[in-house]
Design an enzyme around this catalytic site. Sequence first.
Site, PDB file in Angstrom:
ATOM      1  N   HIS A 101      58.531  16.854  -9.130  1.00 43.82           N
ATOM      2  CA  HIS A 101      59.320  15.763  -9.721  1.00 43.82           C
ATOM      3  C   HIS A 101      60.393  16.437 -10.583  1.00 43.82           C
ATOM      4  O   HIS A 101      60.147  17.501 -11.162  1.00 43.82           O
ATOM      5  CB  HIS A 101      58.520  14.927 -10.714  1.00 43.82           C
ATOM      6  CG  HIS A 101      57.354  14.176 -10.166  1.00 43.82           C
ATOM      7  ND1 HIS A 101      56.137  14.742  -9.977  1.00 43.82           N
ATOM      8  CD2 HIS A 101      57.217  12.871  -9.827  1.00 43.82           C
ATOM      9  CE1 HIS A 101      55.282  13.816  -9.529  1.00 43.82           C
ATOM     10  NE2 HIS A 101      55.911  12.678  -9.425  1.00 43.82           N
ATOM     11  N   ASP A 104      59.088  17.571 -13.849  1.00 39.41           N
ATOM     12  CA  ASP A 104      58.143  18.698 -13.840  1.00 39.41           C
ATOM     13  C   ASP A 104      58.854  20.026 -14.056  1.00 39.41           C
ATOM     14  O   ASP A 104      58.269  20.964 -14.589  1.00 39.41           O
ATOM     15  CB  ASP A 104      57.428  18.844 -12.479  1.00 39.41           C
ATOM     16  CG  ASP A 104      56.698  17.611 -12.033  1.00 39.41           C
ATOM     17  OD1 ASP A 104      56.333  16.791 -12.889  1.00 39.41           O
ATOM     18  OD2 ASP A 104      56.490  17.472 -10.804  1.00 39.41           O
ATOM     19  N   GLU A 232      55.200   6.182  -1.044  1.00 41.25           N
ATOM     20  CA  GLU A 232      53.782   6.507  -1.239  1.00 41.25           C
ATOM     21  C   GLU A 232      53.040   5.280  -1.757  1.00 41.25           C
ATOM     22  O   GLU A 232      53.200   4.898  -2.915  1.00 41.25           O
ATOM     23  CB  GLU A 232      53.667   7.671  -2.232  1.00 41.25           C
ATOM     24  CG  GLU A 232      52.242   8.100  -2.467  1.00 41.25           C
ATOM     25  CD  GLU A 232      52.150   9.355  -3.338  1.00 41.25           C
ATOM     26  OE1 GLU A 232      53.035  10.236  -3.214  1.00 41.25           O
ATOM     27  OE2 GLU A 232      51.216   9.454  -4.143  1.00 41.25           O
ATOM     28  N   GLU A 268      48.122   8.909   0.500  1.00 42.73           N
ATOM     29  CA  GLU A 268      47.257   9.729  -0.357  1.00 42.73           C
ATOM     30  C   GLU A 268      45.807   9.258  -0.238  1.00 42.73           C
ATOM     31  O   GLU A 268      45.525   8.061  -0.298  1.00 42.73           O
ATOM     32  CB  GLU A 268      47.746   9.628  -1.803  1.00 42.73           C
ATOM     33  CG  GLU A 268      46.884  10.402  -2.780  1.00 42.73           C
ATOM     34  CD  GLU A 268      47.564  10.629  -4.122  1.00 42.73           C
ATOM     35  OE1 GLU A 268      48.791  10.857  -4.152  1.00 42.73           O
ATOM     36  OE2 GLU A 268      46.873  10.566  -5.138  1.00 42.73           O
ATOM     37  N   HIS A 271      44.488   7.087  -3.049  1.00 46.10           N
ATOM     38  CA  HIS A 271      45.142   5.782  -3.107  1.00 46.10           C
ATOM     39  C   HIS A 271      44.561   4.857  -2.034  1.00 46.10           C
ATOM     40  O   HIS A 271      44.414   3.654  -2.254  1.00 46.10           O
ATOM     41  CB  HIS A 271      46.648   5.910  -2.912  1.00 46.10           C
ATOM     42  CG  HIS A 271      47.320   6.718  -3.980  1.00 46.10           C
ATOM     43  ND1 HIS A 271      48.670   6.940  -4.003  1.00 46.10           N
ATOM     44  CD2 HIS A 271      46.822   7.351  -5.068  1.00 46.10           C
ATOM     45  CE1 HIS A 271      48.975   7.675  -5.061  1.00 46.10           C
ATOM     46  NE2 HIS A 271      47.865   7.939  -5.715  1.00 46.10           N
ATOM     47  N   ASP A 307      42.048   6.906 -10.101  1.00 50.59           N
ATOM     48  CA  ASP A 307      42.658   7.983  -9.337  1.00 50.59           C
ATOM     49  C   ASP A 307      42.246   9.319  -9.961  1.00 50.59           C
ATOM     50  O   ASP A 307      42.972   9.886 -10.763  1.00 50.59           O
ATOM     51  CB  ASP A 307      44.182   7.788  -9.411  1.00 50.59           C
ATOM     52  CG  ASP A 307      44.933   8.503  -8.307  1.00 50.59           C
ATOM     53  OD1 ASP A 307      44.290   8.992  -7.368  1.00 50.59           O
ATOM     54  OD2 ASP A 307      46.177   8.557  -8.385  1.00 50.59           O
ATOM     55  N   ASP A 339      47.939  16.877  -4.000  1.00 47.43           N
ATOM     56  CA  ASP A 339      48.173  16.069  -5.198  1.00 47.43           C
ATOM     57  C   ASP A 339      46.813  15.942  -5.890  1.00 47.43           C
ATOM     58  O   ASP A 339      46.184  14.886  -5.902  1.00 47.43           O
ATOM     59  CB  ASP A 339      48.729  14.694  -4.804  1.00 47.43           C
ATOM     60  CG  ASP A 339      49.314  13.960  -5.992  1.00 47.43           C
ATOM     61  OD1 ASP A 339      49.116  14.437  -7.126  1.00 47.43           O
ATOM     62  OD2 ASP A 339      49.956  12.916  -5.792  1.00 47.43           O
TER      63      ASP A 339
HETATM   64  C1  XLS Z   1      50.302   9.288  -8.490  1.00 43.56           C
HETATM   65  C2  XLS Z   1      51.046   9.760  -7.344  1.00 43.56           C
HETATM   66  C3  XLS Z   1      52.123  10.788  -7.648  1.00 43.56           C
HETATM   67  C4  XLS Z   1      53.073  10.897  -6.488  1.00 43.56           C
HETATM   68  C5  XLS Z   1      54.378  11.496  -6.808  1.00 43.56           C
HETATM   69  O1  XLS Z   1      49.240   8.690  -8.379  1.00 43.56           O
HETATM   70  O2  XLS Z   1      50.156  10.253  -6.408  1.00 43.56           O
HETATM   71  O3  XLS Z   1      51.533  12.005  -7.965  1.00 43.56           O
HETATM   72  O4  XLS Z   1      52.503  11.633  -5.447  1.00 43.56           O
HETATM   73  O5  XLS Z   1      55.091  10.776  -7.730  1.00 43.56           O
HETATM   74 NI    NI Z   2      50.604  11.367  -4.722  1.00 43.78          NI
HETATM   75 NI    NI Z   3      47.863   9.732  -6.866  1.00 46.67          NI
END
Ligand code: XLS
Ligand code: NI
Ligand code: NI
Length: 436
Positions: A101, A104, A232, A268, A271, A307, A339
């Site tokens: 990001h 980051d 995402e 993900e 998620h 998460d 991640d």
């Molecule tokens: C948060 C997300 C984040 C994205 C990128 O839950 O997974 O890490 O991958 O912004």
């Molecule tokens: Ni992510």
């Molecule tokens: Ni995440």
Amino acid sequence: MTAPCFEKIGRIPFKGPESDDPLAFRHYEPDRMVLGKRMEDHLRVAVCWWHSFCWPGVDMFGSGTFDRPWQAADTMENAKLKLHAAFEFFEKLGVPFFCFHDADVAPLGETIAEGDANLARIEELIRDGIDRTGVKLLWGTANLFSHRRYMAGGATNPDPEVFAFAAAQVARVLEMTHRLGGENYVLWGGREGYDTLLNTDMKRELDQLGRFMSLVVEHKHRIGFKGTILIEPKPMEPTKHQYDHDAATVHAFLRKYGLENEIKLNLEVNHATLAGHSFEHEVVYAIANDLMGSFDINRGDPQNGWDTDQFPNDDREAALALYHVLSAGGLTTGGFNFDAKVRRQSIDPEDLFIAHIGGMDTLARGLLMAERMILEGKLASHVADRYAGWNEGLGTDILDGRVGLGDLAKLARDQNLKPEPRSGRQEYLENLVNRY
Ligand code: XLS
Ligand code: NI
Ligand code: NI
């Protein structure tokens, strides 16, 4: 030349399944050929900047536990040290990709102009890192969720000035990703959702989000970025309800705003489970709707409903996902991005390596299992047989629109149809998967 940050650790070797060395791969072997392609090229593994180098080990009750010098303060000096640590880590681990990001990699300041200079300087250093190590950018993204200006969302904020600020951040990182040769750009709508409907105009917010995505796509074409734009999905956290709930919800959103041919999905694992799905479900939904893009690989905790972003360690889950990915032709611009973060008590630099090694070995085992599933073909032939009726006669008459509802009613009556149920053979198939 700055001193190494992970001094005691060297390049992680492959030592094979019998090895007892925690700092060696037991299954991940980049050059091993799997179905005609190198393992590394199948998996396209990436390390993420945020969890591995920025997250200090905080939780709701305590501050950071990690002792990483670059985390002391958000300064340019620390950003450079962090970058140095990151590339050293990528090289020692032997991964082909990384993700970041904007927030980051450099201090962003309070205005767009303040962040511009810092990011420009860091971009040069990232460029040097890429050129020196050959590790490439899988995707870049903008952080539209940490700063308090985004507490009510970025694109879905009630204030159009926040929308403009978010747009400026995304345009800047999209351009940076393009210049750095990034293969994708990710949009995760961390705060694109609501906490209460009492203060929320949902229709308006969805239209704002649709507009935002269209602007991103337009900008991508304007600057000539050839990579893939990815959304995402995540159902909740930080907001109570997020608009990009899951793959199917994002699919409906993309179609509503005419973006289904422009944007794909970054799925993900954790998620998917938060949305009440298996990861495999999300993968197969994406494939079935031509939306497969890339993956954020991690795992949740079956007893905790948030998460937790732990490193993946379930070979079977990886194998089933990879079976579908490979059957669909494999990844193109996407990859498997970790991640994931080490636990708050895993404070040694070694823990960070061990976590990634375990995750990469899990993916490697999954890949080898998927290879056998594909070569044996038993799963695929079972499914093909199950639907065989749809490839001929009545099946194709229905699908190709040659018969109407009345014709079918007549046929069922005239031919006195009495279809015989057939076993779904779930236990046989589960046992079969366990054999791999
Ligand atoms: C948060 C997300 C984040 C994205 C990128 O839950 O997974 O890490 O991958 O912004
Ligand atoms: Ni992510
Ligand atoms: Ni995440």
